[in-house]
Design an enzyme around this catalytic site. Structure first.
Site, short mmCIF file in Angstrom:
data_model
loop_
_atom_site.label_atom_id
_atom_site.label_comp_id
_atom_site.label_asym_id
_atom_site.label_seq_id
_atom_site.Cartn_x
_atom_site.Cartn_y
_atom_site.Cartn_z
CG ASP A 216 34.13 -32.17 17.36
OD1 ASP A 216 34.41 -33.34 17.07
OD2 ASP A 216 32.97 -31.70 17.32
CG HIS B 114 27.51 -34.58 11.82
ND1 HIS B 114 28.02 -35.57 12.66
CD2 HIS B 114 26.61 -33.91 12.57
CE1 HIS B 114 27.45 -35.50 13.84
NE2 HIS B 114 26.59 -34.48 13.82
N GLY C 129 22.71 -33.17 11.95
CA GLY C 129 21.98 -33.33 13.21
C GLY C 129 21.39 -31.98 13.56
CG ASN C 130 19.56 -29.41 17.17
OD1 ASN C 130 18.77 -28.93 16.35
ND2 ASN C 130 19.61 -29.03 18.42
CG ASP D 299 12.55 -32.60 16.69
OD1 ASP D 299 12.31 -33.29 15.67
OD2 ASP D 299 12.93 -33.08 17.77
CG MET D 300 14.23 -32.90 9.88
SD MET D 300 13.85 -31.41 8.96
CE MET D 300 15.41 -30.95 8.30
NE ARG D 301 12.42 -36.53 15.95
CZ ARG D 301 13.11 -37.00 16.99
NH1 ARG D 301 13.10 -38.27 17.25
NH2 ARG D 301 13.78 -36.19 17.77
CD GLU E 178 23.06 -41.63 12.61
OE1 GLU E 178 22.33 -42.20 13.45
OE2 GLU E 178 24.11 -41.06 12.92
CD GLU F 83 30.25 -37.06 17.37
OE1 GLU F 83 29.21 -37.44 17.94
OE2 GLU F 83 30.39 -35.90 16.94
P1 AMP Z 1 21.33 -35.13 16.47
O1 AMP Z 1 21.75 -33.73 16.86
O2 AMP Z 1 22.35 -35.85 15.63
O3 AMP Z 1 20.84 -35.95 17.63
O4 AMP Z 1 20.05 -34.98 15.51
C1 AMP Z 1 18.87 -34.36 15.94
C2 AMP Z 1 17.97 -34.11 14.75
O5 AMP Z 1 17.65 -35.36 14.11
C3 AMP Z 1 16.64 -33.46 15.13
O6 AMP Z 1 16.34 -32.41 14.22
C4 AMP Z 1 15.65 -34.60 14.95
O7 AMP Z 1 14.39 -34.15 14.60
C5 AMP Z 1 16.27 -35.36 13.79
N1 AMP Z 1 15.71 -36.70 13.67
C6 AMP Z 1 15.77 -37.73 14.55
N2 AMP Z 1 15.04 -38.78 14.10
C7 AMP Z 1 14.51 -38.40 12.90
C8 AMP Z 1 13.66 -39.04 11.93
N3 AMP Z 1 13.21 -40.28 12.10
N4 AMP Z 1 13.33 -38.32 10.82
C9 AMP Z 1 13.77 -37.08 10.64
N5 AMP Z 1 14.56 -36.41 11.51
C10 AMP Z 1 14.93 -37.06 12.62
#
Ligand code: AMP
Length: 303
Positions: free
Chosen positions: A40, A100, A102-103, A175-177, A226, A276
């Site tokens: 990575d 990028h 994500g978490n 968790d962003m949601r 995304e 990936e």
């Molecule tokens: P990843 O590590 O790439 O799987 O991303 C995980 C993060 O993406 C977590 O914080 C999720 O809450 C966030 N996530 C997934 N779907 C959504 C959504 N529809 N709106 C906002 N955040 C999201």
């Protein structure tokens, strides 16, 4: 090769042992099967010293390999190349910033096909505010906390990696949601976490635009990149000064990959779901093909 990988474990204590265990296990089951490692960090090996060095005593770099390595390289490389395909220009002619989110989260500056800077460092804790990681922090803060709270190195590491970031500020979740939901319901700390999260991304994009003397394309990927239209619009708001124009409709409705900027926007903005696995498969094929040629040459020599 395995011994060399093992010697690198101190640099990636959470990831290397698990991967090495996987390699050993596969070897015990399929002893003749070639195995290929895709790192990575590899994509970021093109960073110049001025970007990857820390301003610490130089001998720490020489003795311990202390420097910025960066992560998410397979993802940054995939989405940047895909963006170039969409834009219809050669990858090595563009200035691209890939986010990028994500978490774990990192941003990369990719100039003319090469990673020239990225926000994660020796470890993944540098840079962005993440689900549970603090990202950039005044180092004095950590030594002050270690002193005041009487905690050891391990606890300090856990503090900045597991209890900080979006979770630490909001007190709601990593968790962003859930944090978005809480903020909509009026939770002020959730709102603060979002404001800080977006502000950090804006600052990094701004600094990478300066570092590359411009930008053609900004790409969002990862679970948040995304899926969160709010994050994308909050971030893009601050680049209207340079002619970036977000198509609010497209930003809301996009599913999968495509442009979310208007046709007349001076900077193209895209969403590209990362892949990936595709990069790993491609890199593996390259090594297998190169090895085939090598094996054939060896055989020819023997004839
Ligand atoms: P990843 O590590 O790439 O799987 O991303 C995980 C993060 O993406 C977590 O914080 C999720 O809450 C966030 N996530 C997934 N779907 C959504 C959504 N529809 N709106 C906002 N955040 C999201």
């Amino acid at each position: 090769m395995l011994a060399e990988l093992e010697s690198l474990t101190p640099l990636a204590p959470l990831h290397n042992p698990a991967n090495i265990a996987g390699i050993r296990l596969a070897r015990s089951v399929w002893p003749d099967l070639p195995q290929i490692g895709v790192f990575d960090t590899a994509f970021h090996q093109t960073m110049p010293p001025k970007a990857f060095m820390y301003a610490l005593p130089y001998d720490l770099y020489e003795r311990l390999g202390i420097r910025k390595y960066g992560f998410h390289g397979t993802s940054h490389s995939y989405v940047a190349k895909r963006a170039a395909d969409f834009v219809g220009k050669p990858f090595d002619s563009l200035k691209i910033i890939t986010c990028h989110l994500g978490n774990g989260a990192s941003i990369a500056a990719i100039k003319h096909g090469k990673s020239v800077d990225t926000s994660m460092g020796l470890t993944p804790v540098e840079g962005m505010i993440m689900g549970t990681r603090s990202g950039d922090l005044d180092l004095g803060v950590l030594t002050y906390i270690i002193d005041k709270e009487g905690i050891g190195v391990q606890a300090a590491n856990t503090l900045i990696n597991k209890h900080s970031g979006i979770l630490g500020i909001s007190g709601v979740s990593s968790d962003m949601r859930e944090v978005l939901r809480a903020s909509e319901e009026g939770n002020e700390r959730a709102q603060l976490a979002l404001n800080m999260y977006h502000y950090r991304i804006i600052k990094y994009i701004g600094s990478y635009i300066a570092a590359m003397d411009g930008v053609d394309t900004i790409v969002f990927t990862g679970g948040i990149g995304e899926n969160s239209a709010i994050t994308r619009s909050e971030v893009c708001k601050n680049f209207t000064y340079m002619g970036l124009e977000l198509d609010l409709q497209k930003n809301e409705s996009i599913r999968g990959e495509g442009f979310i900027s208007t046709n007349k926007s001076k900077v193209q903005v895209m969403v590209i779901p990362t892949n990936e696995e595709a990069v790993i498969a491609e890199e593996t094929m390259k090594v297998v093909e190169a090895n085939k040629v090598f094996v054939m040459n060896q055989k020819l020599k023997q004839l």
